[in-house]
Design a protein around this motif. Structure first.
Motif, short mmCIF file in Angstrom:
data_model
loop_
_atom_site.label_atom_id
_atom_site.label_comp_id
_atom_site.label_asym_id
_atom_site.label_seq_id
_atom_site.Cartn_x
_atom_site.Cartn_y
_atom_site.Cartn_z
N PRO A 1 21.34 -0.02 38.61
CA PRO A 1 20.85 0.51 39.89
C PRO A 1 20.26 1.92 39.79
O PRO A 1 20.70 2.73 38.97
CB PRO A 1 22.11 0.54 40.75
N HIS A 2 19.30 2.20 40.62
CA HIS A 2 18.86 3.57 40.82
C HIS A 2 19.94 4.34 41.55
O HIS A 2 20.84 3.76 42.20
CB HIS A 2 17.58 3.61 41.65
N SER A 14 33.45 5.56 29.37
CA SER A 14 34.66 4.73 29.30
C SER A 14 34.88 3.89 30.55
O SER A 14 35.01 2.66 30.48
CB SER A 14 35.89 5.60 29.01
N GLY A 15 34.92 4.53 31.71
CA GLY A 15 35.11 3.79 32.95
C GLY A 15 33.93 2.91 33.32
O GLY A 15 34.10 1.73 33.64
N PRO A 16 32.69 3.47 33.31
CA PRO A 16 31.54 2.64 33.64
C PRO A 16 31.40 1.41 32.74
O PRO A 16 31.03 0.33 33.21
CB PRO A 16 30.36 3.60 33.47
N MET A 17 31.68 1.55 31.45
CA MET A 17 31.57 0.40 30.57
C MET A 17 32.63 -0.65 30.90
O MET A 17 32.35 -1.86 30.86
CB MET A 17 31.67 0.82 29.11
N ALA A 18 33.84 -0.20 31.23
CA ALA A 18 34.89 -1.14 31.63
C ALA A 18 34.45 -1.93 32.86
O ALA A 18 34.57 -3.16 32.90
CB ALA A 18 36.19 -0.40 31.91
N ALA A 19 33.94 -1.22 33.87
CA ALA A 19 33.46 -1.90 35.07
C ALA A 19 32.27 -2.79 34.75
O ALA A 19 32.11 -3.88 35.33
CB ALA A 19 33.09 -0.86 36.13
N ALA A 30 22.64 -0.18 29.76
CA ALA A 30 23.51 -1.03 28.95
C ALA A 30 24.92 -1.11 29.50
O ALA A 30 25.59 -2.14 29.34
CB ALA A 30 23.53 -0.53 27.51
N ILE A 31 25.41 -0.03 30.16
CA ILE A 31 26.80 -0.05 30.62
C ILE A 31 26.94 -0.12 32.14
O ILE A 31 28.06 -0.17 32.65
CB ILE A 31 27.57 1.17 30.08
N ASN A 32 25.82 -0.14 32.86
CA ASN A 32 25.89 -0.20 34.32
C ASN A 32 25.07 -1.34 34.91
O ASN A 32 24.86 -1.37 36.14
CB ASN A 32 25.43 1.14 34.92
#
Length: 402
Positions: A364-365, A18-23, A60-62
């Motif tokens: 990112p790694h 939820s948070g990572p996808m928002a960011a 996909a989300i980061n």
């Protein structure tokens, strides 16, 4: 021209979806996002096909973020985070309620030295109430919010889970919109604010309009009607499946003419939207044999041209060859470190002032940018080495892949 959120700096303390996808959505739109991870790394690094510490879900989300690893229980790690927050426009977190407060990063604490900060906190159920301390993942919210009951098994009527992380992603979209609203408010007032969002609230607000319309009117005399999705079923052609819905009279008439049954237009059972809803089983009994003998592509072409809302069911492996998907250029291929050639959707919203679509950025790694970020904060190489050796920070180079 720069992307809409160019110049906005986001500290992403969140994990999973939820948070990572928002960011990630805001990174797609130009924000500079620093993902702060624990030494164990985000759980999504190991969900889905993966090489090393990068999975396809994580990518996909980061994508487009930078990663720094900090131990926030170590005083030196906490100090680094304080310096990052001091320079930030937005902080996103989805720790369990109270956890970040205990680490010294409550909204009150950080607003004292960065009053312009937009502080978004995401929880499962909220920060108060009987479920506040429960651990939460998407299926739990599907159950409690009514999503599972709103999508019952068509044969048994039993509630069932959707096989995607729907509530996580609804929360992400709601969070990204709320951050944009809070940044606009800051532009007007000069001050940031705390934004509280629970997955339960986001999911309930999302499912409500049509799934709960029989539970909305509280006045006496308002009669319930058939559930919105009760008659929403796919249609089967000779060689595939398709969705077709004709709520408006002209759409229903167009369908009847295109299928060679114009007499149904004046059938008293199907004269209006409410009548068709009540008599949908009878209508399907008449239409299903007609479409079952035809090729799905022929049906789509004929009925679509006649003004009937219709679309073929694409199986996952067919999406890439759908002519409309191709025309929209929504899927892009790019070479990325470790995982190699990837296919990802571009950001869905296109801004006319931004220019051509850029290839999706790499994810990112774990700790890939730790040293670079510490240098940007003014740390010397000796100080960085001390942070790494005492466990306050972790740096990791990209993993080699044979």
């Amino acid at each position: 021209m720069h992307a809409p959120f160019f110049g906005i700096k986001i500290i992403d303390l969140s994990a999973v979806v939820s948070g990572p996808m928002a960011a990630g959505l805001l990174a797609d739109q130009g924000a500079h996002v620093i993902k702060v991870e624990t030494p164990k790394g985000d759980l999504t690094r190991v969900i889905g096909p993966a090489r090393g510490d990068i999975s396809t879900l994580f990518t996909a989300i980061n994508r487009g973020k930078r990663s720094i690893v900090l131990d926030l229980k170590h005083p030196d790690g906490a100090q680094v985070l304080r310096e990052l927050v001091d320079e930030a426009d937005v902080l996103i977190e989805n720790f369990r309620p109270g956890a970040l407060d205990r680490l010294g990063f409550s909204y009150a604490a950080v607003a004292a030295y960065n009053p312009r900060l937009v502080y978004l906190t995401i929880s499962g159920f909220g920060h108060t109430g009987p479920y506040a301390d429960y651990r939460v993942y998407d299926p739990v919210i599907q159950a409690v919010s009514g999503f599972a009951d709103a999508h019952p098994n068509p044969e048994t009527g039993a509630p069932q889970l959707l096989q995607t992380l729907l509530c996580d992603k609804i929360t992400a979209l709601t969070a990204a919109q709320a951050i944009g609203a809070a940044l606009h408010a800051r532009h007007e007032t000069g001050r940031g604010q705390k934004v509280e969002l629970s997955m339960l609230d986001a999911a309930l607000a999302f499912v409500w309009p049509e799934a709960m319309y029989n539970h909305t009117a509280l006045a006496a005399g308002v009669q319930p009607v058939p559930e919105f999705g009760a008659n929403q079923k796919l249609w089967r052609a000779r060689d595939g499946w398709f969705a077709m819905i004709t709520p408006q009279n002209e759409e229903f008439a167009s369908m009847c003419r295109a299928l060679g049954v114009p007499q149904l237009i004046d059938d008293e059972r199907f004269l209006s939207i409410p009548q068709r809803r009540v008599n949908m089983p009878a209508m399907r009994a008449l239409i299903e044999p007609l479409v079952a003998t035809e090729a799905v592509d022929d049906l789509i072409a004929r009925l679509g041209a006649a003004g009937v809302p219709i679309g073929k069911v694409n199986h996952k492996h067919q999406l890439f060859d759908d002519p409309q998907v191709k025309a929209n250029a929504i899927l892009q291929e790019t070479d990325q470190p470790v995982l190699g050639r990837l296919r990802l959707p571009r950001p869905a919203a296109r801004f006319s002032a931004v220019g051509p679509d850029a290839a999706p950025a790499a994810a990112p790694h774990l700790g890939e940018h730790t040293c670079a970020i510490l240098r940007e904060l003014g740390r010397t190489d000796a100080q960085i080495e001390m942070l790494l050796s005492n466990g306050a920070a972790l740096a990791q180079q990209p993993l080699a892949v044979a």
